[in-house]
Design an enzyme around this catalytic site. Structure first.
Site, PDB file in Angstrom:
ATOM      1  N   GLY A 543      -3.917  -4.133   1.564  1.00 53.18           N
ATOM      2  CA  GLY A 543      -4.018  -2.701   1.854  1.00 53.18           C
ATOM      3  C   GLY A 543      -5.450  -2.318   2.044  1.00 53.18           C
ATOM      4  O   GLY A 543      -6.356  -3.144   2.006  1.00 53.18           O
ATOM      5  N   PHE A 547     -12.380   2.487  -0.496  1.00 51.32           N
ATOM      6  CA  PHE A 547     -13.675   1.838  -0.442  1.00 51.32           C
ATOM      7  C   PHE A 547     -13.648   0.498   0.256  1.00 51.32           C
ATOM      8  O   PHE A 547     -14.586  -0.277   0.157  1.00 51.32           O
ATOM      9  CB  PHE A 547     -14.254   1.706  -1.855  1.00 51.32           C
ATOM     10  CG  PHE A 547     -15.008   2.924  -2.224  1.00 51.32           C
ATOM     11  CD1 PHE A 547     -14.344   4.108  -2.456  1.00 51.32           C
ATOM     12  CD2 PHE A 547     -16.389   2.914  -2.266  1.00 51.32           C
ATOM     13  CE1 PHE A 547     -15.041   5.251  -2.757  1.00 51.32           C
ATOM     14  CE2 PHE A 547     -17.090   4.057  -2.563  1.00 51.32           C
ATOM     15  CZ  PHE A 547     -16.422   5.235  -2.812  1.00 51.32           C
ATOM     16  N   LYS A 564     -11.456  -7.524  -3.131  1.00 51.93           N
ATOM     17  CA  LYS A 564     -11.724  -6.221  -2.531  1.00 51.93           C
ATOM     18  C   LYS A 564     -13.113  -6.206  -1.932  1.00 51.93           C
ATOM     19  O   LYS A 564     -14.101  -6.543  -2.582  1.00 51.93           O
ATOM     20  CB  LYS A 564     -11.627  -5.156  -3.621  1.00 51.93           C
ATOM     21  CG  LYS A 564     -11.913  -3.778  -3.116  1.00 51.93           C
ATOM     22  CD  LYS A 564     -11.497  -2.772  -4.149  1.00 51.93           C
ATOM     23  CE  LYS A 564     -11.307  -1.439  -3.477  1.00 51.93           C
ATOM     24  NZ  LYS A 564     -10.565  -0.533  -4.323  1.00 51.93           N
ATOM     25  N   ASP A 661     -11.717   8.631  -9.452  1.00 58.16           N
ATOM     26  CA  ASP A 661     -10.825   8.513  -8.285  1.00 58.16           C
ATOM     27  C   ASP A 661      -9.441   8.059  -8.715  1.00 58.16           C
ATOM     28  O   ASP A 661      -8.886   7.105  -8.185  1.00 58.16           O
ATOM     29  CB  ASP A 661     -11.418   7.559  -7.258  1.00 58.16           C
ATOM     30  CG  ASP A 661     -10.728   7.688  -5.899  1.00 58.16           C
ATOM     31  OD1 ASP A 661     -10.059   8.725  -5.675  1.00 58.16           O
ATOM     32  OD2 ASP A 661     -10.843   6.764  -5.087  1.00 58.16           O
TER      33      ASP A 661
END
Ligand SMILES: *[C@@H]1O[C@H](CO)[C@@H](O)[C@H](O)[C@H]1NC(C)=O
Ligand SMILES: *[C@@H]1O[C@H](CO)[C@@H](O)[C@H](O)[C@H]1NC(C)=O
Ligand SMILES: *[C@@H]1O[C@H](CO)[C@@H](O)[C@H](O)[C@H]1NC(C)=O
Ligand SMILES: *[C@@H]1O[C@H](CO)[C@@H](O)[C@H](O)[C@H]1NC(C)=O
Ligand SMILES: *[C@@H]1O[C@H](CO)[C@@H](O)[C@H](O)[C@H]1NC(C)=O
Ligand SMILES: *[C@@H]1O[C@H](CO)[C@@H](O)[C@H](O)[C@H]1NC(C)=O
Ligand SMILES: *[C@@H]1O[C@H](CO)[C@@H](O)[C@H](O)[C@H]1NC(C)=O
Ligand SMILES: *[C@@H]1O[C@H](CO)[C@@H](O)[C@H](O)[C@H]1NC(C)=O
Ligand SMILES: *[C@@H]1O[C@H](CO)[C@@H](O)[C@H](O)[C@H]1NC(C)=O
Ligand SMILES: *[C@@H]1O[C@H](CO)[C@@H](O)[C@H](O)[C@H]1NC(C)=O
Ligand SMILES: *[C@@H]1O[C@H](CO)[C@@H](O)[C@H](O)[C@H]1NC(C)=O
Ligand SMILES: *[C@@H]1O[C@H](CO)[C@@H](O)[C@H](O)[C@H]1NC(C)=O
Length: 759
Positions: A543, A547, A564, A661
Site C-alpha cells: 500500500g 509518507f 516502508k 497521525d
C-alpha cells in the site's frame, strides 16, 4: 292519549309555554340549574366575564360544537365538549342539566344525548353547572358548592389553561391524560399529535405522533423551571406536583399577572405553543413554541409527503414526484396528515402481462430518510438492493449506502428535503409507475450536466497524474556523497532470534554487552532491501501510506517483514532520522508495531517493520463486505488496544512520544486481529515533562486532527486523543469521517449524537 287528541290546542299551549319558559330561563349568569337548558343562541358567561361557554361553528363549517372560549375571542376555543360528535341542527341543539344531575347535549328530538357526563347521583336536583373565571366548567353540589362532581379541566382537548392540572393519569378514565391537537384549524376532532407527561414518573413532557412515535421530549423539570421555557419565568410559574397516588401527579402553571390572557396548546402542526394576548397590539402572540423547527415534527406531511427546507410555514409540505395531495382542502387548513397519493398506480402485480411497462425507480437526493425500513441488509450491493425492491411488489422505496441496503414497504413517512450543503442527506430511490417516467425532452435539457460530469473527473485525473509524475521525478536519486555506516544483510535477519534476544534481555538483564548491541538499531544494506522486496516490485507492494509506499519482503528464512520507504518531503537529516529511529525502535509494546531496523541509502530512508498479515484497519472497516468480519468483540478489542499503545507512547515509555497521525490505515492488525499502532513517521518526541509543542509544519491527516493542531500547529498528547476519538466513531459506525464532508453542518459527532438521540 285519547284526551289529548281531543284537545290538540292543549298540547299546543303546553309546547308554547315550555318554549317560552326555556327562552326566558335558559341563562342564569354563570350557572346552569337543574332542568334548565342552554340553546344554540345562548351563552354562559363566567362571573368576571373572562370566559364564555356556548355553541360554535368553526370557520365556515356547518358543524356545531359546544365549547369554551375567551370572551370576545371566538377563535380562541380552549375546550370542546363534543369534539368527536358534532351537531348539525342549530335550532334543535341544546345543553341540558337534567334533574338526575348530569349535563347532557341533545340534538333534535332524540332522547339519546350526543354527549353525557355519565354520573350517577343518589338524589334529584342536587347539582348545578358553573363556568368559572379560570375557564373551568364545573358540575358541583347545589347545597355544598365545594363538592365537585365533574370539571372540564379533567377533560382537556388541546389546551391547558393556567390553573388546570395536567395529570399523568386521567383520574376519571385511568388512562394517560393527553392534550390532543385539533385535526385541522376548522375541525376539533382529534388530530395525530398529542402531548402527555412521561408515564414513568420522570417530570417531562412528551410529544407523540399517532400516539406511538415520540418526536420531542422536554428536559426533566429541575424543581424550579423548565430550561427550555426558562424565558417564560417572568410570566409564568410552573410546578410539578408528585405524589404516591398516580392520579395526583400533575403539572400546572399559573400567571404572574392574573389579568394576562394566555393559553398553552398543542396545535395541528404538532407544535406546542404558548399564546399570549397583547392588548397593545391586539394580537394573540406566540410567546414560545416547540419544536421550533416544524421539520422536527414527526411525519408532519403524512405518507409520501416531504417537509421542505427552508420551511415555508404557510405550506411546509410538498408531495414526492409522481404523487398528489390527498386533500387540498385539508392542506389549506394546515392539515397535511392525509399525505399524498399516487398519480398513477404501480403495475407490479401486472408485470407478467406483455403490454405492461415495468415500474421504475426515481432517485431523490439529499433526503432525510424514513425511520423504519423493513429490511436492513448488509450483504446487498446497490444493484442487488434495487432488484430486491423491484421483485417485492409492496416495496415502495430503497436506499443504499455504505452500511447496506434499506427497503421500505407501504407509506413513506417523515421525509425531509434537506438543504444542499447543510445537514447530511441521503439518496432514496422511489418506486413509480412507468406512466410517471419523465419525457425525453426533459432529459435532453440535462445533457450539458452529463458533459460536465464527464469533463470534471477527466480533468481531475489528468491533474492527478501529472502531480504523480512530478513526484516520481523528484524521487530519482540525486548523487550525493555521505558517510554510510556499515550495514547488515537484511536477508539474513533472524526474526525469531531477535525476539529471543529481547526476551533473554528482559529475563536476565545482566548481559550489558548484549543490551548495548540491542540498543543499536540494525542498519541494513540497500542491496539486501532491494533483494528482499524483489526490487520494490509492484507485486510486493502492500500500500501507499502518507509518507511513502510499503512493500512486503521475504527473508531467506521465509519470514515476512514490511518495508516502508519514506518520502523525502520530511526534510529530516539522516543523523536526526537515525537518532529518532533508534529511539522508536526501543519502544516495546504489544499494541505498537515493532520497528526492526532501517536502511539509509544516500537520502533515501527506509524503515523495516514486522509484517502484519491482516493489514490495516481501514482495509476492513470501510469495505462493505469485509467489515462484516469485524464483529463487535473484535471492534472492542481494537478500541481497547489503541489507547493502551497510546498511553505507553505518551506516558510509560522512556520518551514522551506524540504520534500525530492516528488513523485507520495506521492501525495494523496481527493474525489475531490485535491492533498495533504503526507509522511513527510523523511522531514527535517531546521532552520528559513537556506535554505540548508547536510546529510550523502541520503534518497528519486533516479529518483526524484536533482543531488547534490543524489551525495553529499546536500539538500535544491531546492531539492523539482527539484522533483516537475520531477513530472510535469510525470503528463503531463503519463510516469514514470524510463521508460527512458533502454535508457541511453534520459532522460525524453530530451524526453519532443524532443516532443516539433517535435511539
Ligand atoms: C358516557 O358513556 C358512554 C357509554 O359508556 C361513552 O361512550 C361516553 O364517552 C361517555 N361520556 C363521557 C363524557 O365520558
Ligand atoms: C327539580 O327541579 C325542577 C326545576 O327546578 C323541578 O321542576 C322539579 O320538581 C325538581 N325535582 C325535585 C325532585 O325536587
Ligand atoms: C362540603 O364538601 C366538602 C368536601 O366534599 C366537605 O369537606 C365539607 O365538609 C362539606 N361542607 C358541608 C357544609 O357539608
Ligand atoms: C423515564 O424515561 C426517560 C426516557 O424516556 C428517562 O430518561 C428517565 O430516566 C426515566 N425516568 C425514570 C424515573 O425511570
Ligand atoms: C397509527 O397507529 C395505528 C395503531 O396504533 C395504526 O393502525 C395506524 O396505521 C397508524 N397510522 C399511520 C398513518 O401509520
Ligand atoms: C433550574 O433551571 C433554571 C433554568 O435553567 C435555573 O435558573 C434554576 O436555578 C435551576 N434550579 C435548580 C434547582 O437547579
Ligand atoms: C388517588 O386520588 C384519586 C383522586 O384524587 C382518588 O379518587 C383515589 O382514591 C386515590 N387513590 C389512592 C390509592 O389513594
Ligand atoms: C399547582 O397546584 C397546586 C395545588 O393546587 C398549587 O399549590 C400550586 O401553587 C400550583 N402551582 C402553580 C405554579 O400554579
Ligand atoms: C431549523 O433547522 C435548520 C437546519 O436543520 C437550522 O439551520 C435552523 O437554525 C433551525 N431553526 C431554528 C429556529 O432552530
Ligand atoms: C392490473 O390490470 C388490471 C386489468 O387491466 C387492472 O384492473 C388492475 O387495476 C391492474 N392492477 C394494478 C395494480 O394496476
Ligand atoms: C544523535 O545522537 C547522538 C548520540 O546520542 C548525539 O550525539 C547527536 O547529537 C544526535 N544528533 C542529532 C541530530 O540529534
Ligand atoms: C519540568 O517541570 C517542572 C515543574 O513542572 C519545571 O520546573 C521544570 O522546569 C520542567 N523541566 C523542563 C525541562 O521543562
Amino acid at each position: 292519549m285519547s284526551s289529548m287528541t281531543k284537545k290538540p290546542w292543549l298540547l299546543f299551549a303546553l309546547l308554547l309555554i315550555m318554549s317560552f319558559y326555556r327562552a326566558c330561563f335558559s341563562i342564569v349568569g354563570d350557572t346552569l340549574s337543574p332542568g334548565h337548558s342552554l340553546l344554540e343562541s345562548d351563552t354562559i358567561l363566567s362571573q368576571g366575564s373572562k370566559f364564555e361557554l356556548g355553541f360554535f361553528k368553526p370557520g365556515t363549517s356547518s358543524k356545531i360544537y359546544l365549547g369554551i372560549w375567551y370572551k370576545g375571542f371566538h377563535e380562541e376555543i380552549v375546550w370542546v365538549a363534543n369534539r368527536e360528535n358534532p351537531l348539525s341542527h342549530p335550532s334543535s341543539s341544546r345543553l341540558e342539566l337534567s334533574e338526575n344531575g348530569n349535563l347532557l347535549l341533545f340534538e333534535g328530538s332524540s332522547e339519546i344525548p350526543v354527549w353525557p357526563t355519565n354520573l350517577t347521583f343518589p338524589q334529584l336536583n342536587i347539582t348545578e353547572a358553573v363556568l368559572g373565571d379560570d375557564g373551568n366548567f364545573v358540575l358541583r353540589g347545589r347545597s355544598n358548592t365545594s363538592t365537585i362532581f365533574w370539571e372540564s379541566f379533567d377533560h382537556p382537548t388541546d389546551t391547558l389553561l393556567p390553573g388546570a392540572k395536567f395529570r399523568v393519569i386521567n383520574k376519571v378514565t385511568g388512562k394517560p391524560q393527553q392534550l390532543i391537537s385539533w385535526k385541522n384549524s376548522k375541525d376539533p376532532a382529534p388530530g395525530v399529535f398529542s402531548e402527555r407527561l412521561n408515564p414513568n414518573g420522570s417530570q417531562q413532557f412528551l410529544l407523540e405522533w399517532n400516539k406511538s412515535q415520540i418526536y420531542w421530549s422536554s428536559e426533566v423539570y429541575n424543581g424550579t423551571s423548565l430550561r427550555s421555557v426558562s424565558e417564560s419565568t417572568l410570566i409564568f410559574d410552573v410546578s410539578f406536583v408528585s405524589s404516591k397516588n398516580e392520579s395526583e401527579r400533575y403539572f400546572n402553571y399559573s400567571l404572574r399577572n392574573p389579568s394576562t390572557l394566555a393559553r398553552y396548546r398543542i396545535d395541528q402542526t404538532g407544535q406546542i405553543r404558548i399564546l399570549l394576548w397583547l392588548p397593545v397590539a391586539s394580537v394573540w402572540n406566540t410567546f414560545w413554541s416547540t419544536p421550533t423547527n416544524i421539520s422536527d415534527v414527526y411525519a408532519l406531511c403524512g405518507a409520501f409527503g416531504v417537509v421542505q427546507y427552508p420551511d415555508n410555514s404557510s405550506n411546509p409540505c410538498e408531495c414526492l414526484e409522481g404523487f398528489k395531495p390527498f386533500s387540498m382542502e385539508d392542506n389549506r387548513l394546515n392539515d397535511w396528515s392525509g399525505g399524498c397519493v399516487r398519480k398513477s398506480p404501480l403495475q407490479c402485480e401486472n408485470n407478467t402481462r406483455a403490454n405492461v411497462k415495468k415500474d421504475w425507480f426515481m432517485k431523490i437526493s439529499n433526503m432525510r430518510l424514513p425511520v423504519y425500513s423493513k429490511e436492513y441488509n448488509l450483504a446487498l450491493n446497490a444493484s442487488r438492493c434495487e432488484l430486491a425492491c423491484m421483485e417485492n411488489c409492496s416495496c415502495t422505496a430503497y436506499a443504499y449506502n455504505r452500511s447496506g441496503c434499506m427497503i421500505w414497504e407501504g407509506a413513506l413517512l417523515n421525509l425531509q428535503q434537506l438543504p444542499y450543503g447543510g445537514k447530511i442527506g441521503q439518496d432514496i430511490y422511489l418506486r413509480l409507475a412507468a406512466a410517471e417516467y419523465p419525457s425525453t425532452q426533459a432529459e435532453s435539457g440535462k445533457k450539458w450536466k452529463v458533459w460536465v460530469a464527464v469533463l470534471v473527473p477527466a480533468t481531475g485525473l489528468i491533474l492527478c497524474l501529472s502531480i504523480c509524475f512530478s513526484c516520481k521525478g523528484r524521487l530519482k536519486r540525486k548523487d550525493q556523497t555521505g558517510e554510510i555506516p556499515s550495514s547488515y544483510n537484511l536477508l539474513l535477519f533472524d526474526f525469531d532470534a531477535e525476539i529471543h534476544a529481547i526476551n533473554d534481555e528482559m529475563n536476565t538483564n545482566n548481559n550489558m554487552k548484549k543490551r548495548e548491541k540491542d540498543a543499536e538499531l540494525p542498519l541494513y544494506s540497500y542491496e539486501s532491501v532491494l533483494a528482499a522486496t524483489n526490487n520494490f516490485s509492484t507485486v510486493n507492494k502492500l500500500g501507499e501510506g502518507g509518507f511513502g509506499p510499503v512493500y512486503k519482503a521475504k527473508l531467506l528464512r521465509g519470514q515476512e517483514i514490511a518495508v516502508k520507504i519514506l518520502s523525502k518531503r520530511s526534510g529530516q537529516g539522516i543523523e536526526e532520522f537515525r537518532n529518532e529511529t533508534i529511539l522508536i525502535a526501543k519502544l516495546q509494546h504489544r499494541n505498537l508495531v515493532r520497528l526492526l531496523g532501517c536502511c539509509i541509502e544516500q537520502d533515501e530512508k527506509i524503515l523495516i517493520y514486522e509484517y502484519m498479515p491482516n493489514t490495516s484497519l481501514d482495509f476492513y472497516l470501510f469495505d462493505p463486505t469485509k467489515k462484516k468480519m469485524l464483529g463487535w468483540e473484535t471492534r472492542i478489542r481494537i478500541i481497547e488496544g489503541i489507547p493502551q499503545g497510546l498511553l505507553y507512547l505518551h506516558q510509560y515509555s522512556r520518551l514522551r512520544i506524540i504520534h500525530r497521525d492516528l488513523k485507520p490505515s495506521n492501525i495494523l492488525l496481527d493474525s489475531e486481529m490485535n491492533p498495533k499502532i504503526s507509522d511513527f513517521g510523523m511522531a514527535r518526541i517531546v521532552g520528559g515533562n513537556e506535554t505540548q509543542a508547536n510546529t510550523n509544519r502541520i503534518v497528519g491527516t486533516y479529518c483526524y486532527m484536533s482543531p488547534e493542531y490543524a489551525m495553529d500547529g499546536l500539538y500535544s498528547i491531546k492531539s492523539d486523543v482527539f484522533s483516537f476519538g475520531v477513530l472510535v466513531l469510525e470503528i463503531v459506525s463503519g463510516r469514514k469521517n470524510t463521508s460527512f464532508y458533502n454535508n457541511e453542518s453534520l459532522s460525524h459527532l453530530r451524526y453519532a449524537w443524532e443516532l443516539w438521540r433517535d435511539d
